[in-house]
Design a protein around this motif. Structure first.
Motif, PDB file in Angstrom:
ATOM      1  N   LEU A   1       1.153  -9.457   0.389  1.00  0.00           N
ATOM      2  CA  LEU A   1       1.254 -10.795   0.957  1.00  0.00           C
ATOM      3  C   LEU A   1       2.621 -11.034   1.579  1.00  0.00           C
ATOM      4  O   LEU A   1       2.737 -11.677   2.614  1.00  0.00           O
ATOM      5  CB  LEU A   1       0.976 -11.843  -0.128  1.00  0.00           C
ATOM      6  CG  LEU A   1      -0.472 -11.941  -0.620  1.00  0.00           C
ATOM      7  CD1 LEU A   1      -0.567 -12.949  -1.760  1.00  0.00           C
ATOM      8  CD2 LEU A   1      -1.394 -12.347   0.520  1.00  0.00           C
ATOM      9  N   ALA A   2       3.665 -10.524   0.936  1.00  0.00           N
ATOM     10  CA  ALA A   2       5.018 -10.764   1.431  1.00  0.00           C
ATOM     11  C   ALA A   2       5.395  -9.817   2.562  1.00  0.00           C
ATOM     12  O   ALA A   2       6.488  -9.928   3.120  1.00  0.00           O
ATOM     13  CB  ALA A   2       6.026 -10.616   0.294  1.00  0.00           C
ATOM     14  N   GLY A   3       4.509  -8.872   2.891  1.00  0.00           N
ATOM     15  CA  GLY A   3       4.792  -7.960   3.980  1.00  0.00           C
ATOM     16  C   GLY A   3       5.688  -6.796   3.623  1.00  0.00           C
ATOM     17  O   GLY A   3       6.027  -5.988   4.482  1.00  0.00           O
ATOM     18  N   ARG A   4       6.085  -6.684   2.345  1.00  0.00           N
ATOM     19  CA  ARG A   4       6.945  -5.574   1.943  1.00  0.00           C
ATOM     20  C   ARG A   4       6.129  -4.301   1.798  1.00  0.00           C
ATOM     21  O   ARG A   4       4.921  -4.351   1.559  1.00  0.00           O
ATOM     22  CB  ARG A   4       7.650  -5.893   0.622  1.00  0.00           C
ATOM     23  CG  ARG A   4       8.620  -7.057   0.707  1.00  0.00           C
ATOM     24  CD  ARG A   4       9.477  -7.120  -0.565  1.00  0.00           C
ATOM     25  NE  ARG A   4       8.652  -7.294  -1.756  1.00  0.00           N
ATOM     26  CZ  ARG A   4       8.291  -8.474  -2.232  1.00  0.00           C
ATOM     27  NH1 ARG A   4       8.667  -9.579  -1.609  1.00  0.00           N
ATOM     28  NH2 ARG A   4       7.550  -8.557  -3.324  1.00  0.00           N
ATOM     29  N   PRO A   5       6.764  -3.146   1.908  1.00  0.00           N
ATOM     30  CA  PRO A   5       6.034  -1.884   1.739  1.00  0.00           C
ATOM     31  C   PRO A   5       5.586  -1.699   0.300  1.00  0.00           C
ATOM     32  O   PRO A   5       6.164  -2.258  -0.631  1.00  0.00           O
ATOM     33  CB  PRO A   5       7.066  -0.820   2.139  1.00  0.00           C
ATOM     34  CG  PRO A   5       8.397  -1.474   1.905  1.00  0.00           C
ATOM     35  CD  PRO A   5       8.194  -2.920   2.245  1.00  0.00           C
ATOM     36  N   PHE A   6       4.533  -0.919   0.108  1.00  0.00           N
ATOM     37  CA  PHE A   6       4.052  -0.616  -1.229  1.00  0.00           C
ATOM     38  C   PHE A   6       5.047   0.270  -1.955  1.00  0.00           C
ATOM     39  O   PHE A   6       5.729   1.099  -1.341  1.00  0.00           O
ATOM     40  CB  PHE A   6       2.702   0.101  -1.160  1.00  0.00           C
ATOM     41  CG  PHE A   6       1.580  -0.757  -0.653  1.00  0.00           C
ATOM     42  CD1 PHE A   6       1.164  -1.866  -1.374  1.00  0.00           C
ATOM     43  CD2 PHE A   6       0.944  -0.461   0.538  1.00  0.00           C
ATOM     44  CE1 PHE A   6       0.126  -2.664  -0.913  1.00  0.00           C
ATOM     45  CE2 PHE A   6      -0.091  -1.248   1.009  1.00  0.00           C
ATOM     46  CZ  PHE A   6      -0.501  -2.351   0.281  1.00  0.00           C
TER      47      PHE A   6
ATOM     48  N   LEU B   1      -0.642   0.463 -10.371  1.00  0.00           N
ATOM     49  CA  LEU B   1      -1.517  -0.660 -10.693  1.00  0.00           C
ATOM     50  C   LEU B   1      -2.878  -0.484 -10.032  1.00  0.00           C
ATOM     51  O   LEU B   1      -3.917  -0.694 -10.674  1.00  0.00           O
ATOM     52  CB  LEU B   1      -0.880  -1.976 -10.252  1.00  0.00           C
ATOM     53  CG  LEU B   1      -1.723  -3.235 -10.484  1.00  0.00           C
ATOM     54  CD1 LEU B   1      -2.024  -3.409 -11.967  1.00  0.00           C
ATOM     55  CD2 LEU B   1      -1.011  -4.458  -9.933  1.00  0.00           C
ATOM     56  N   LEU B   2      -2.893  -0.088  -8.758  1.00  0.00           N
ATOM     57  CA  LEU B   2      -4.162   0.079  -8.061  1.00  0.00           C
ATOM     58  C   LEU B   2      -4.987   1.197  -8.689  1.00  0.00           C
ATOM     59  O   LEU B   2      -6.207   1.081  -8.838  1.00  0.00           O
ATOM     60  CB  LEU B   2      -3.916   0.368  -6.582  1.00  0.00           C
ATOM     61  CG  LEU B   2      -5.186   0.434  -5.725  1.00  0.00           C
ATOM     62  CD1 LEU B   2      -5.919  -0.907  -5.763  1.00  0.00           C
ATOM     63  CD2 LEU B   2      -4.853   0.815  -4.287  1.00  0.00           C
ATOM     64  N   GLN B   3      -4.336   2.284  -9.076  1.00  0.00           N
ATOM     65  CA  GLN B   3      -5.052   3.372  -9.734  1.00  0.00           C
ATOM     66  C   GLN B   3      -5.651   2.903 -11.059  1.00  0.00           C
ATOM     67  O   GLN B   3      -6.784   3.257 -11.405  1.00  0.00           O
ATOM     68  CB  GLN B   3      -4.108   4.553  -9.977  1.00  0.00           C
ATOM     69  CG  GLN B   3      -3.733   5.309  -8.711  1.00  0.00           C
ATOM     70  CD  GLN B   3      -2.720   6.401  -8.980  1.00  0.00           C
ATOM     71  OE1 GLN B   3      -1.897   6.293  -9.883  1.00  0.00           O
ATOM     72  NE2 GLN B   3      -2.771   7.471  -8.192  1.00  0.00           N
ATOM     73  N   ALA B   4      -4.896   2.099 -11.810  1.00  0.00           N
ATOM     74  CA  ALA B   4      -5.386   1.594 -13.086  1.00  0.00           C
ATOM     75  C   ALA B   4      -6.580   0.669 -12.882  1.00  0.00           C
ATOM     76  O   ALA B   4      -7.573   0.738 -13.624  1.00  0.00           O
ATOM     77  CB  ALA B   4      -4.263   0.862 -13.825  1.00  0.00           C
ATOM     78  N   ILE B   5      -6.505  -0.199 -11.880  1.00  0.00           N
ATOM     79  CA  ILE B   5      -7.612  -1.118 -11.608  1.00  0.00           C
ATOM     80  C   ILE B   5      -8.838  -0.350 -11.143  1.00  0.00           C
ATOM     81  O   ILE B   5      -9.965  -0.610 -11.579  1.00  0.00           O
ATOM     82  CB  ILE B   5      -7.184  -2.160 -10.553  1.00  0.00           C
ATOM     83  CG1 ILE B   5      -6.122  -3.094 -11.141  1.00  0.00           C
ATOM     84  CG2 ILE B   5      -8.400  -2.956 -10.066  1.00  0.00           C
ATOM     85  CD1 ILE B   5      -5.554  -4.063 -10.146  1.00  0.00           C
TER      86      ILE B   5
END
Length: 266
Positions: free
Chosen positions: A21-26, A33-37
């Protein structure tokens, strides 16, 4: 940023996140977190297929998560993001395994969901609380665990969330664990939660600078905080001093604490 969704050893889908949302890089924490989800989604899909989750259960979970938006907006801001980054980097510095670090990343995003079930007048009152109020506040841990269980989170996440208010000297809750008996992830989460609270401030307590916060935390080494975790955490926090200072300056939060009141959370 992408992560596979698997079930029974097969890839059944992919979770794709286009941007922050803030436009910052991952960063590393975002990937973990995405892997866990994504790993949990596979289990949830399997349980849906065998009708172990009803529509009502999913509706209750969705409603609880929606109720958490206001609290999470207040507590999960840029400063919280930085503290979470520090926590994950500390975990990697201490050589936690990839699955352990993924569980910590999951816990960092879900550990305070149970605050949605605590009355606002208790959440925002601040110390000292009456004994019955303190007992109610402590229930947020178990409320968080109920929500996390609906996500079929691994047991490591459960243990981290359950014990992140345990103190190194055994004076914390809910079990009064001490020392190395406290899960390592829980000890790290306590550090991140405490630093976030001090840097953000609360309605009953002004924010403090990073220097003040780290000084306060050093004083609590061996009592509230694990000395081994704290040493690594402080080193990582110093690496983010400029980033934290910029956020606090922009929001005019870098103010001294009120006289006679401790900056550290209970």
């Amino acid at each position: 940023l992408s992560a596979p969704v698997t079930r029974d050893g097969r890839v059944v889908g992919v979770v794709n996140v286009a941007s922050r949302l803030a436009g910052r890089p991952f960063g590393v924490r975002d990937r973990l977190l995405l892997q866990a989800i994504a790993a949990r989604l596979g289990h949830v899909l399997e349980r849906v297929v065998v009708h172990q989750h009803s529509n009502r259960e999913f509706g209750d979970l969705a409603q609880a998560l929606r109720k958490s938006v206001a609290i999470r907006r207040a507590r999960h801001d840029d400063l919280a993001e930085i503290c979470h980054d520090i926590c994950i980097e500390t975990a990697r510095r201490m050589h936690l395994t990839e699955p352990e670090t993924m569980s910590l990343a999951f816990a960092l995003q879900t550990y305070d969901l149970g605050l949605t079930g605590i009355p606002d007048d208790i959440i925002y009152k601040g110390p000292p609380l009456e004994p019955e109020e303190w007992e109610i506040l402590q229930q947020h841990v178990h409320l968080s665990l109920q929500l996390i269980s609906s996500l079929d989170a691994p047991g490591e996440v459960h243990d981290i969330v359950l014990h992140h208010h345990e103190h190194y000297d055994g004076t914390g809750y809910p079990r009064g664990l001490s020392g190395e008996d406290i899960p390592l992830g829980a000890r790290l989460l306590m550090l991140a939660d405490s630093l976030t609270a001090m840097l953000q401030g609360r309605p009953y307590r002004r924010a403090v600078t990073l220097e003040q916060a780290l000084g306060e935390m050093q004083q609590r080494a061996g009592s509230q905080f694990c000395p081994r975790c704290l040493t690594n955490f402080l080193d990582e926090a110093q690496r983010h001093a400029e980033r934290i200072g910029a956020v606090q300056h922009a929001r005019n939060l870098a103010l001294p604490p009120p006289a006679g009141r401790s900056a550290a959370p209970a």
